[in-house]
Design an enzyme around this catalytic site. Structure first.
Site, short mmCIF file in Angstrom:
data_model
loop_
_atom_site.label_atom_id
_atom_site.label_comp_id
_atom_site.label_asym_id
_atom_site.label_seq_id
_atom_site.Cartn_x
_atom_site.Cartn_y
_atom_site.Cartn_z
N PRO A 123 0.86 -1.19 0.06
CG PRO A 123 -0.06 -1.22 2.16
CD PRO A 123 0.85 -2.00 1.37
CB CYS A 124 3.43 2.55 -2.45
SG CYS A 124 2.56 2.18 -3.87
#
Length: 156
Positions: A123-124
């Site tokens: 989940p950047c």
DNA sequence: GGCACACACGAAC
DNA sequence: GTTCGTGTGTGCC
């Protein structure tokens, strides 16, 4: 023995913000990108993954427990990505905080994220500037905004 | 191997 | 808003 017995499977599909492509070798995820490829080679694993991503993009909370292929990454990149996976759904973290966890500089942390082979799964998009600005995203900021909105992050 | 440079940042001016 | 410090990866040489 390093035979090429593994086949690369891939599938592209259209979603809200644009096309997304997932690639896998056997039962291991090798890459996710925001493009459209004509070539489609599906297997059971990749069909399930596609379905999960579509569910997630509809706003369902999906925990992507897929095995990721980190073999082309440096130990440090792996470390950062693993730390990032610990950031819970609908929560955000700043580059600074992430850097602190990884014992590096915020600049370096951003550098690592820019090379994230598994956007969405890793989940950047939950990493934003400490000033409140969005920062960047490999698929474009529209994607980032969209993902944050899906997760009902405050302010998006 | 070494070195210069590019960066999805942050803090200080 | 601009400037400087910063750590890592990449691509030159």
């Amino acid at each position: 023995m390093q035979s090429e017995s593994t086949t690369t499977y891939m599938v592209s599909f259209k979603t809200g913000p644009g096309f997304i492509t997932v690639e896998a070798k056997d039962n291991k995820l090798t890459r996710i990108s925001f493009k459209n490829t004509k070539e489609q080679r599906e297997n059971e694993f990749i069909r399930k993954l596609k379905k999960d991503i579509q569910s997630y993009l509809r706003g369902e909370k999906v925990s992507f427990g897929y095995p990721l292929d980190f073999s082309s990454l440096t130990p440090f990149q792996i470390k950062v990505f693993k730390l990032l996976q610990e950031v819970p759904y609908s929560k955000t973290i700043s580059y600074k905080e992430l850097a602190k966890k990884a014992k590096t500089s915020p600049r370096a942390a951003g550098r690592i994220l820019a090379s994230n082979p598994f956007p969405v799964i890793i989940p950047c998009h939950r990493v934003i500037n400490s000033s409140g600005a969005l920062g960047g995203f490999s698929g474009g900021l529209d994607w980032k905004k969209y993902l944050l909105k899906i997760e009902r992050v405050e302010g998006f």
